[in-house]
Design a protein around this motif. Structure first.
Motif: not given
Length: 149
Positions: A117-124, A126-131
């Motif tokens: 949820v936190e990473v999804a808000r970032s729009e990154d 790379g981070k979204i795919r990883f998490q």
């Protein structure tokens, strides 16, 4: 004679009623946890399509699916009462034989889905795919350890 039969039938019904009620409760628990797991699968599938690029990325939708998954991640665990390893289920007996390990797997999904949820808000992406991958792996790890295929 009719009174004796009536009392006998009533006595049998009273004795058997808890067994039938327990069976209904077990069936309800199994149905509930299966429904929650299907909802988890649905949300994961929508996010997977975005992560893979088969569906256009939509930040608001992705965040919403992540939030729903996070909520769902805390829901099925109490629906594994003793005795619910029989019936229409693929749950392995190890759930009840190894409760600490099962609890660890449950907590891992809760932790990883909250991070998603936190990473999804970032729009990154790379981070979204990883998490997203980390979250999906917690599902797979639990199924591998505690679910018959």
């Amino acid at each position: 004679m009719k009174k004796k039969l009536l009392r006998g039938g009533l006595a049998v019904a009273l004795v058997l009623a808890p067994a039938f009620a327990a069976a209904d409760k077990i069936d309800d628990a199994i149905a509930y946890r299966k429904a929650v797991m299907e909802a988890q699968k649905w949300n994961l599938g929508r996010m997977a399509a975005m992560v893979k690029g088969t569906v256009a990325y939509d930040k608001a939708a992705f965040v919403r699916y992540a939030q729903w998954l996070d909520e769902l991640s805390r829901m099925p665990w109490e629906a594994f009462p003793k005795g619910s390893d029989v019936g229409d289920t693929k749950a392995r007996a190890d759930i009840w034989n190894k409760p600490a390990q099962f609890s660890d797997k449950a907590k891992a999904l809760e932790t990883e889905s909250a991070k998603l949820v936190e990473v999804a808000r970032s729009e990154d992406m790379g981070k979204i795919r990883f998490q997203f991958g980390q979250t999906a792996q917690t599902c797979k790890a639990c199924h591998k350890a505690f679910k018959d295929r």
